[in-house]
Design an enzyme around this catalytic site. Structure first.
Site, PDB file in Angstrom:
ATOM      1  N   CYS A  92       1.053   5.793   3.034  1.00  0.00           N
ATOM      2  CA  CYS A  92       0.881   5.880   1.581  1.00  0.00           C
ATOM      3  C   CYS A  92       0.314   4.573   1.049  1.00  0.00           C
ATOM      4  O   CYS A  92       0.740   3.490   1.456  1.00  0.00           O
ATOM      5  CB  CYS A  92       2.235   6.164   0.923  1.00  0.00           C
ATOM      6  SG  CYS A  92       2.143   6.392  -0.865  1.00  0.00           S
ATOM      7  N   CYS A 128      11.123  19.612   2.088  1.00  0.00           N
ATOM      8  CA  CYS A 128      10.329  18.521   1.534  1.00  0.00           C
ATOM      9  C   CYS A 128       9.192  18.220   2.496  1.00  0.00           C
ATOM     10  O   CYS A 128       9.437  17.888   3.662  1.00  0.00           O
ATOM     11  CB  CYS A 128      11.201  17.289   1.326  1.00  0.00           C
ATOM     12  SG  CYS A 128      10.315  15.870   0.640  1.00  0.00           S
ATOM     13  N   CYS A 187      10.036   1.594  -1.607  1.00  0.00           N
ATOM     14  CA  CYS A 187       9.887   2.847  -0.869  1.00  0.00           C
ATOM     15  C   CYS A 187       9.540   2.635   0.600  1.00  0.00           C
ATOM     16  O   CYS A 187       8.658   1.847   0.938  1.00  0.00           O
ATOM     17  CB  CYS A 187       8.796   3.692  -1.537  1.00  0.00           C
ATOM     18  SG  CYS A 187       8.520   5.284  -0.744  1.00  0.00           S
ATOM     19  N   CYS A 213      12.845   8.484   2.406  1.00  0.00           N
ATOM     20  CA  CYS A 213      11.608   9.073   2.893  1.00  0.00           C
ATOM     21  C   CYS A 213      10.771   8.025   3.619  1.00  0.00           C
ATOM     22  O   CYS A 213      10.507   6.950   3.100  1.00  0.00           O
ATOM     23  CB  CYS A 213      10.830   9.638   1.705  1.00  0.00           C
ATOM     24  SG  CYS A 213       9.312  10.449   2.178  1.00  0.00           S
ATOM     25  N   GLU A 230       7.020  13.072   8.556  1.00  0.00           N
ATOM     26  CA  GLU A 230       8.381  13.578   8.376  1.00  0.00           C
ATOM     27  C   GLU A 230       8.389  14.826   7.508  1.00  0.00           C
ATOM     28  O   GLU A 230       7.598  14.960   6.572  1.00  0.00           O
ATOM     29  CB  GLU A 230       9.257  12.523   7.686  1.00  0.00           C
ATOM     30  CG  GLU A 230       9.560  11.304   8.511  1.00  0.00           C
ATOM     31  CD  GLU A 230      10.424  10.310   7.743  1.00  0.00           C
ATOM     32  OE1 GLU A 230      10.909  10.655   6.650  1.00  0.00           O
ATOM     33  OE2 GLU A 230      10.605   9.185   8.233  1.00  0.00           O
ATOM     34  N   CYS A 279       4.870   1.467  -3.678  1.00  0.00           N
ATOM     35  CA  CYS A 279       6.053   1.185  -4.491  1.00  0.00           C
ATOM     36  C   CYS A 279       6.957   0.216  -3.719  1.00  0.00           C
ATOM     37  O   CYS A 279       7.214   0.413  -2.527  1.00  0.00           O
ATOM     38  CB  CYS A 279       6.801   2.473  -4.805  1.00  0.00           C
ATOM     39  SG  CYS A 279       5.804   3.650  -5.751  1.00  0.00           S
TER      40      CYS A 279
END
Length: 357
Positions: free
Chosen positions: A111, A104, A118, A340, A91, A115
């Site tokens: 990832c 961004c 997230c 995100c 993205e 977290c």
């Protein structure tokens, strides 16, 4: 094997051309075609000799990203879903502000920071992006602006998309040098912000880079117990390791650091946490700014809700009363999978469902 020409810094391009029998001055010509004229083929670089065009064509790609989806918000925010050459999805987000256009960018496919609130970490890291794949996100968005014919340009960059930039450190640093180069896109270093979840060792390295690029830290909790509960990286880099790295960065650069703090209802949004945060930052408040972020709910993380407006205001007020510079982030794209990683996650689910059907 071909690679993206956007992965090369100017110095690297210069060295590569010389090694391949080309004149040194060709680097400036190629750079101009890439970033000022923003061509789509090497054949368009008409002031290069045929030999130079051919050697570039044989060794490099000019484009590796394909646009899969483009979502446009009522506030002007645009979220792009790009497919990489290996089929992975990433993205990129374009946001319009009073001061210009900000993009961004994503630095990893997935990832591993994990977290608990997230959407980016819903899918673990598949691989790092090359510097060229990060640069090309900017180029794709800039070409979108070019097509509007209004002479608009990307003026700001936030490295806050999917992934942990400091877990892909070398490629991220090359990306920063490429987009900042005065002969190319010339995006000012002070208009670029890199966000990290707190890889302390790399924060020391970043301080030593002597760049004017801004640093943001995803803090999200003022004590180890709470931070470990919502951010597993705190096990590896607890506040006892993180705060000295921040102190080193501030002493070395004398540049303000932004502390990102997502407010989660009844988790980290009480006045008590606000007081703890003010205490944590007390000795560095002259170079600190706390960015309070209302939470964008994610279906897969339904244990969290957005804080009430009163809780946000009370938290903000406590910080102000304790001399901490702070603000509540203005939201963008809340109507287009704002969190995100949300759009990517949804698309991957759809693709898997199609394969099953």
């Amino acid at each position: 094997m071909k690679s993206s020409i956007y992965s090369l810094t100017f110095d690297q391009l210069q060295e590569w051309l010389i090694e391949h029998g080309q004149k040194k001055f060709r680097a400036k010509q190629v750079w101009n075609w890439l970033y000022k004229k923003r061509v789509n083929t090497f054949a368009e670089m008409y002031n290069l000799n045929t030999d130079c065009q051919l050697v570039l064509e044989e060794n490099f790609y000019l484009g590796t990203l394909e646009q899969e989806i483009k979502q446009e918000s009522t506030d002007g925010t645009i979220k792009f879903l790009f497919k990489l050459s290996d089929g992975n999805l990433i993205e990129t987000v374009l946001m319009k502000f009073s001061y210009g256009y900000s993009v961004c960018v994503t630095t990893q496919v997935g990832c591993n920071i994990g977290c608990s609130f997230c959407a980016s970490g819903l899918l673990t890291k598949n691989r790092d992006l090359s510097a060229g794949e990060i640069v090309e996100q900017i180029m794709k968005v800039q070409k979108h602006l070019d097509a509007k014919g209004k002479d608009e340009r990307v003026s700001h960059i936030v490295v806050m998309g999917i992934g942990e930039p400091f877990d892909n450190y070398d490629n991220t640093m090359d990306f920063l040098r490429i987009v900042n180069d005065q002969e190319g896109l010339s995006i000012g270093a002070r208009h670029i912000t890199v966000s990290t979840s707190g890889l302390a060792k790399r924060m020391y390295d970043f301080a030593d880079e002597n760049l004017q690029v801004n640093l943001a830290l995803s803090l999200h909790a003022p004590n180890n117990e709470l931070r470990t509960r919502i951010m597993k990286i705190n096990k590896a880099f607890p506040l006892e390791k993180l705060m000295p790295a921040i102190d080193y960065y501030l002493e070395k650069t004398n540049r303000r650091i932004t502390f990102e703090y997502i407010l989660l209802k009844d988790v980290n949004d009480h006045k008590e946490e606000a007081k703890q945060l003010a205490s944590l930052l007390k000795d560095k408040r002259h170079l600190s700014y706390v960015n309070l972020i209302p939470y964008n709910p994610v279906d897969e993380h339904n244990q969290y809700d957005r804080s009430e407006k009163k809780a946000i205001l009370d938290f903000y007020q406590v910080l102000l009363e304790n001399g901490i510079n702070c603000g509540v982030r203005v939201e963008h794209g809340t109507d287009i999978d704002a969190a995100c990683g949300q759009l990517r996650s949804k698309q991957i689910k759809k693709d898997k469902e199609k394969q099953k059907a």
